[in-house]
Design a protein around this motif. Structure first.
Motif, PDB file in Angstrom:
ATOM      1  N   ALA A 137       0.833  -1.214   0.000  1.00 12.81           N
ATOM      2  CA  ALA A 137       0.000   0.000   0.000  1.00 12.81           C
ATOM      3  C   ALA A 137       0.865   1.260   0.000  1.00 12.81           C
ATOM      4  N   THR A 138       0.474   2.166  -0.887  1.00 13.20           N
ATOM      5  CA  THR A 138       1.285   3.365  -1.082  1.00 13.20           C
ATOM      6  C   THR A 138       0.499   4.624  -0.755  1.00 13.20           C
ATOM      7  N   GLY A 139      -0.102   4.637   0.448  1.00 11.47           N
ATOM      8  CA  GLY A 139      -0.688   5.866   0.988  1.00 11.47           C
ATOM      9  C   GLY A 139       0.447   6.693   1.591  1.00 11.47           C
ATOM     10  N   GLY A 140       0.087   7.579   2.532  1.00 13.48           N
ATOM     11  CA  GLY A 140       1.108   8.440   3.143  1.00 13.48           C
ATOM     12  C   GLY A 140       2.228   7.631   3.792  1.00 13.48           C
ATOM     13  N   VAL A 141       1.867   6.647   4.602  1.00 13.38           N
ATOM     14  CA  VAL A 141       2.888   5.829   5.275  1.00 13.38           C
ATOM     15  C   VAL A 141       3.687   5.041   4.234  1.00 13.38           C
ATOM     16  N   GLY A 142       2.987   4.447   3.271  1.00 13.83           N
ATOM     17  CA  GLY A 142       3.660   3.615   2.272  1.00 13.83           C
ATOM     18  C   GLY A 142       4.657   4.405   1.442  1.00 13.83           C
ATOM     19  N   ASP A 181      -5.422   2.475 -10.880  1.00 19.40           N
ATOM     20  CA  ASP A 181      -4.621   3.421 -11.680  1.00 19.40           C
ATOM     21  C   ASP A 181      -3.155   3.477 -11.245  1.00 19.40           C
ATOM     22  N   LYS A 182      -2.811   2.834 -10.129  1.00 23.60           N
ATOM     23  CA  LYS A 182      -1.401   2.790  -9.719  1.00 23.60           C
ATOM     24  C   LYS A 182      -0.710   1.513 -10.221  1.00 23.60           C
ATOM     25  N   ALA A 183      -1.500   0.554 -10.728  1.00 21.10           N
ATOM     26  CA  ALA A 183      -0.938  -0.736 -11.151  1.00 21.10           C
ATOM     27  C   ALA A 183       0.101  -0.527 -12.247  1.00 21.10           C
ATOM     28  N   ALA A 217       1.080  -1.648   5.096  1.00 19.84           N
ATOM     29  CA  ALA A 217       0.444  -0.408   5.566  1.00 19.84           C
ATOM     30  C   ALA A 217      -0.838  -0.064   4.815  1.00 19.84           C
ATOM     31  N   PRO A 218      -1.799  -0.998   4.715  1.00 21.12           N
ATOM     32  CA  PRO A 218      -3.073  -0.664   4.076  1.00 21.12           C
ATOM     33  C   PRO A 218      -3.985   0.078   5.050  1.00 21.12           C
ATOM     34  N   LEU A 219      -5.142   0.459   4.556  1.00 20.07           N
ATOM     35  CA  LEU A 219      -6.105   1.174   5.400  1.00 20.07           C
ATOM     36  C   LEU A 219      -6.534   0.326   6.594  1.00 20.07           C
ATOM     37  N   GLY A 247       4.976   1.647  14.808  1.00 19.78           N
ATOM     38  CA  GLY A 247       4.314   2.885  14.412  1.00 19.78           C
ATOM     39  C   GLY A 247       4.855   4.002  15.268  1.00 19.78           C
ATOM     40  N   ILE A 248       4.020   5.055  15.498  1.00 18.53           N
ATOM     41  CA  ILE A 248       4.410   6.007  16.545  1.00 18.53           C
ATOM     42  C   ILE A 248       3.348   6.059  17.640  1.00 18.53           C
ATOM     43  N   HIS A 249       2.072   6.128  17.250  1.00 23.95           N
ATOM     44  CA  HIS A 249       1.038   6.306  18.277  1.00 23.95           C
ATOM     45  C   HIS A 249      -0.246   5.676  17.808  1.00 23.95           C
ATOM     46  N   PRO A 250      -0.540   4.396  18.062  1.00 24.07           N
ATOM     47  CA  PRO A 250       0.222   3.539  18.961  1.00 24.07           C
ATOM     48  C   PRO A 250       1.488   2.995  18.285  1.00 24.07           C
ATOM     49  N   ASP A 266      -3.360  14.136   5.731  1.00 26.75           N
ATOM     50  CA  ASP A 266      -4.028  14.019   4.433  1.00 26.75           C
ATOM     51  C   ASP A 266      -4.336  12.555   4.104  1.00 26.75           C
ATOM     52  N   ALA A 267      -5.114  11.910   4.946  1.00 25.66           N
ATOM     53  CA  ALA A 267      -5.522  10.525   4.695  1.00 25.66           C
ATOM     54  C   ALA A 267      -7.026  10.467   4.992  1.00 25.66           C
ATOM     55  N   PRO A 268      -7.849  10.967   4.034  1.00 24.91           N
ATOM     56  CA  PRO A 268      -9.283  11.128   4.312  1.00 24.91           C
ATOM     57  C   PRO A 268      -9.969   9.866   4.818  1.00 24.91           C
ATOM     58  N   ASP A 269      -9.578   8.702   4.270  1.00 21.85           N
ATOM     59  CA  ASP A 269     -10.233   7.457   4.715  1.00 21.85           C
ATOM     60  C   ASP A 269      -9.925   7.177   6.181  1.00 21.85           C
ATOM     61  N   VAL A 270      -8.653   7.372   6.565  1.00 24.64           N
ATOM     62  CA  VAL A 270      -8.261   7.127   7.954  1.00 24.64           C
ATOM     63  C   VAL A 270      -8.965   8.143   8.867  1.00 24.64           C
ATOM     64  N   VAL A 271      -8.951   9.417   8.455  1.00 27.07           N
ATOM     65  CA  VAL A 271      -9.516  10.489   9.289  1.00 27.07           C
ATOM     66  C   VAL A 271     -11.027  10.280   9.475  1.00 27.07           C
ATOM     67  N   SER A 286       7.622   9.556  10.313  1.00 25.80           N
ATOM     68  CA  SER A 286       8.194   8.838  11.470  1.00 25.80           C
ATOM     69  C   SER A 286       7.577   7.460  11.635  1.00 25.80           C
ATOM     70  N   THR A 287       6.276   7.368  11.394  1.00 26.67           N
ATOM     71  CA  THR A 287       5.611   6.057  11.463  1.00 26.67           C
ATOM     72  C   THR A 287       6.281   5.102  10.474  1.00 26.67           C
ATOM     73  N   ALA A 288       6.484   5.601   9.258  1.00 30.60           N
ATOM     74  CA  ALA A 288       7.121   4.779   8.217  1.00 30.60           C
ATOM     75  C   ALA A 288       8.554   4.442   8.610  1.00 30.60           C
TER      76      ALA A 288
HETATM   77  N1  LIG Z   1       0.579   3.223  14.372  1.00 29.13           N
HETATM   78  C1  LIG Z   1       0.722   4.460  13.955  1.00 29.13           C
HETATM   79  O1  LIG Z   1       1.358   5.284  14.587  1.00 29.13           O
HETATM   80  C2  LIG Z   1       0.102   4.872  12.655  1.00 29.13           C
HETATM   81  C3  LIG Z   1       0.318   6.175  12.174  1.00 29.13           C
HETATM   82  C4  LIG Z   1      -0.244   6.532  10.944  1.00 29.13           C
HETATM   83  C5  LIG Z   1      -1.003   5.625  10.221  1.00 29.13           C
HETATM   84  N2  LIG Z   1      -1.214   4.376  10.745  1.00 29.13           N
HETATM   85  C6  LIG Z   1      -2.019   3.395   9.986  1.00 29.13           C
HETATM   86  O2  LIG Z   1      -1.318   3.072   8.798  1.00 29.13           O
HETATM   87  C7  LIG Z   1      -2.252   2.786   7.758  1.00 29.13           C
HETATM   88  C8  LIG Z   1      -1.925   3.629   6.539  1.00 29.13           C
HETATM   89  O3  LIG Z   1      -2.048   5.003   6.888  1.00 29.13           O
HETATM   90  P1  LIG Z   1      -1.795   6.153   5.807  1.00 29.13           P
HETATM   91  O4  LIG Z   1      -1.602   7.409   6.537  1.00 29.13           O
HETATM   92  O5  LIG Z   1      -0.766   5.708   4.834  1.00 29.13           O
HETATM   93  O6  LIG Z   1      -3.240   6.166   5.105  1.00 29.13           O
HETATM   94  P2  LIG Z   1      -3.610   6.566   3.599  1.00 29.13           P
HETATM   95  O7  LIG Z   1      -2.692   7.640   3.112  1.00 29.13           O
HETATM   96  O8  LIG Z   1      -5.080   6.782   3.568  1.00 29.13           O
HETATM   97  O9  LIG Z   1      -3.290   5.229   2.807  1.00 29.13           O
HETATM   98  C9  LIG Z   1      -4.106   4.101   2.909  1.00 29.13           C
HETATM   99  C10 LIG Z   1      -3.630   3.064   1.919  1.00 29.13           C
HETATM  100  O10 LIG Z   1      -4.543   1.974   1.950  1.00 29.13           O
HETATM  101  C11 LIG Z   1      -4.964   1.696   0.630  1.00 29.13           C
HETATM  102  N3  LIG Z   1      -6.371   1.291   0.648  1.00 29.13           N
HETATM  103  C12 LIG Z   1      -7.488   2.036   0.570  1.00 29.13           C
HETATM  104  N4  LIG Z   1      -8.587   1.260   0.623  1.00 29.13           N
HETATM  105  C13 LIG Z   1      -8.149  -0.004   0.739  1.00 29.13           C
HETATM  106  C14 LIG Z   1      -8.782  -1.254   0.834  1.00 29.13           C
HETATM  107  N5  LIG Z   1     -10.111  -1.371   0.817  1.00 29.13           N
HETATM  108  N6  LIG Z   1      -8.012  -2.359   0.939  1.00 29.13           N
HETATM  109  C15 LIG Z   1      -6.664  -2.258   0.965  1.00 29.13           C
HETATM  110  N7  LIG Z   1      -6.001  -1.092   0.887  1.00 29.13           N
HETATM  111  C16 LIG Z   1      -6.732   0.017   0.781  1.00 29.13           C
HETATM  112  C17 LIG Z   1      -4.767   2.959  -0.176  1.00 29.13           C
HETATM  113  O11 LIG Z   1      -4.505   2.573  -1.516  1.00 29.13           O
HETATM  114  P3  LIG Z   1      -4.405   3.609  -2.732  1.00 29.13           P
HETATM  115  O12 LIG Z   1      -3.282   4.547  -2.412  1.00 29.13           O
HETATM  116  O13 LIG Z   1      -4.089   2.728  -3.880  1.00 29.13           O
HETATM  117  O14 LIG Z   1      -5.726   4.278  -2.785  1.00 29.13           O
HETATM  118  C18 LIG Z   1      -3.554   3.572   0.500  1.00 29.13           C
HETATM  119  O15 LIG Z   1      -2.385   3.098  -0.091  1.00 29.13           O
HETATM  120  C19 LIG Z   1      -3.636   3.080   8.342  1.00 29.13           C
HETATM  121  O16 LIG Z   1      -4.215   1.876   8.762  1.00 29.13           O
HETATM  122  C20 LIG Z   1      -3.352   3.952   9.542  1.00 29.13           C
HETATM  123  O17 LIG Z   1      -4.333   3.807  10.541  1.00 29.13           O
HETATM  124  C21 LIG Z   1      -0.670   3.984  11.921  1.00 29.13           C
END
Ligand SMILES: NC(=O)c1ccc[n+]([C@@H]2O[C@H](COP(=O)([O-])OP(=O)(O)OC[C@H]3O[C@@H](n4cnc5c(N)ncnc54)[C@H](OP(=O)(O)O)[C@@H]3O)[C@@H](O)[C@H]2O)c1
Length: 359
Positions: free
Chosen positions: A13-18, A42-44, A79-81, A130-133, A166-171, A321-323
């Protein structure tokens, strides 16, 4: 540890953390980027370096578990959602170690037999961080506790402006912003969120030897009193724009270990259910660790929150930092005995010198 070279890493997964983890892998002297799994079609096939905002690196994104397994990586940064336990088990069975910020920081052995078996079958290791948790909630408090004695309370607390994440799904879905108070309180994702923080609290309880059994969850919400701009769009008046959670391990009804978060969409136009405004207080955004004992020691971490909302939306240091905490753990996790390994099992995990300063 003696530094091994070229452990092959796949980013899942290539969201913010990825994206930050890809950057971290490329900068790490012992790691080599072997590929990435992406969710959006579209990222494939895209170059993984480019997906992380860098120059092309010549490895391309894949979309299936089988393709990731075929890469035969030493480690996957997962690091998926939301976590999928079957997927993690399959990676572990294939022989790939897994480092992740989405769970397993201090897992209950009674609930993780299948994953342990997968580790044994693949000769692999699973590590939650991670950082928190992860990190600030337990690893660093445990470290601070070593310089104090007769500990009566350990607290790790975050004060963050969530407009910079900037992670609308997480927020929206994990952190519970933007809906009604009732929706936020009923969301099944609150359990997922609390699971990680409670595990961290239990790790501190276990290592310090408190006779605490339950972890109490307390949640408070603030709502917008005027429209607030946020990464999930405008939060209208009456909708959730601030969340405070405390997870307290109790002895005789008193907290002995606490993890807490204060997540606010800025400091303006927010009011709690009692009508009072919510702010970060005079110290601003920060992470605090406090170990009450002999002596009482307090550590405040700055730098994990961005300088401004605009800067955070480009690259959020807390996400980086999480990454990094995941990436830094890779050499230690790859060298560990197969199984689920926590901070309590692994040696001291450290970062690495910048490439231009390295020997
Ligand atoms: N422990 C900690 O301190 C900590 C801190 C920050 C985040 N996190 C966790 O780390 C994870 C990633 O966070 P982020 O900030 O990178 O979030 P993000 O930017 O929203 O990225 C989420 C990623 O998950 C993918 N995704 C979306 N829907 C999905 C689905 N149904 N199945 C599989 N993958 C899906 C997205 O893919 P596309 O990019 O292809 O859309 C994206 O790569 C989250 O679970 C978050 O809670 C933990």
């Amino acid at each position: 540890m003696s530094h091994q070279s070229s452990l092959r890493v796949v980013q899942w997964a290539t969201g913010g953390v990825g994206r930050a983890a890809i950057q971290g892998v490329l900068a790490h002297p012992e790691l080599e980027l072997a590929g990435a799994w992406v969710h959006s079609p579209d990222k494939a096939g895209r170059d993984v370096g480019e997906l992380a905002g860098l120059e092309p690196v010549g490895v391309h994104a894949v979309t299936s578990l089988a393709e990731v397994v075929a890469l035969g990586a030493d480690c996957v940064v997962y690091a998926p959602l939301v976590p999928d336990e079957e997927e993690v088990a399959a990676l572990l069975r294939s022989g790939a170690n897994v480092v992740t910020p989405v769970g397993w920081i201090f897992p209950d052995p009674a609930r993780t037999a299948a994953l342990r078996e997968a580790c044994l079958e693949g000769g692999s290791t699973l590590h939650g961080t991670g950082i928190h948790p992860g990190g600030i909630t337990e690893r660093f408090p445990l470290m601070v506790s070593a310089v104090t004695g007769s500990v009566t309370h350990v607290r790790a607390e975050e004060f963050s402006d969530i407009r910079t994440y900037d992670a609308p799904d997480v927020v929206r879905h994990v952190m519970g912003f933007g809906g009604t108070v009732e929706e936020a309180e009923a969301s099944p994702m609150a359990r997922l969120l609390g699971g990680g923080f409670k595990a961290s609290v239990r790790m501190v309880v276990a290592e310090l030897g408190f006779r605490a059994e339950e972890v109490r969850t307390t949640a408070e919400n603030a709502v917008a009193t005027a429209p607030i701009d946020s990464p999930i769009g405008v939060i209208e008046p009456g909708r959730v724009a601030g969340r405070r959670f405390r997870w307290d391990a109790l002895v005789d009804g008193e907290p002995v270990v606490t993890a807490a978060v204060n997540w606010l969409m800025g400091e303006e136009h927010l009011a709690g259910t009692d009508g009072r405004p919510w702010t970060f207080g005079a110290d601003g955004e920060r992470f605090e660790i406090e170990v009450t004992g002999d002596p009482t020691v307090r550590l405040t971490l700055h730098g994990l929150q961005p300088e401004s909302v605009a800067a955070g939306l480009v690259r959020n240091p807390g996400i980086v930092s999480t990454a990094n905490h995941c990436v830094s753990a890779i050499p230690y996790v790859c060298a560990a005995e197969p199984g689920i390994r926590t901070y309590l099992d692994l040696p001291l995990i450290a970062g690495r010198a910048a490439p231009h300063l390295a020997r």
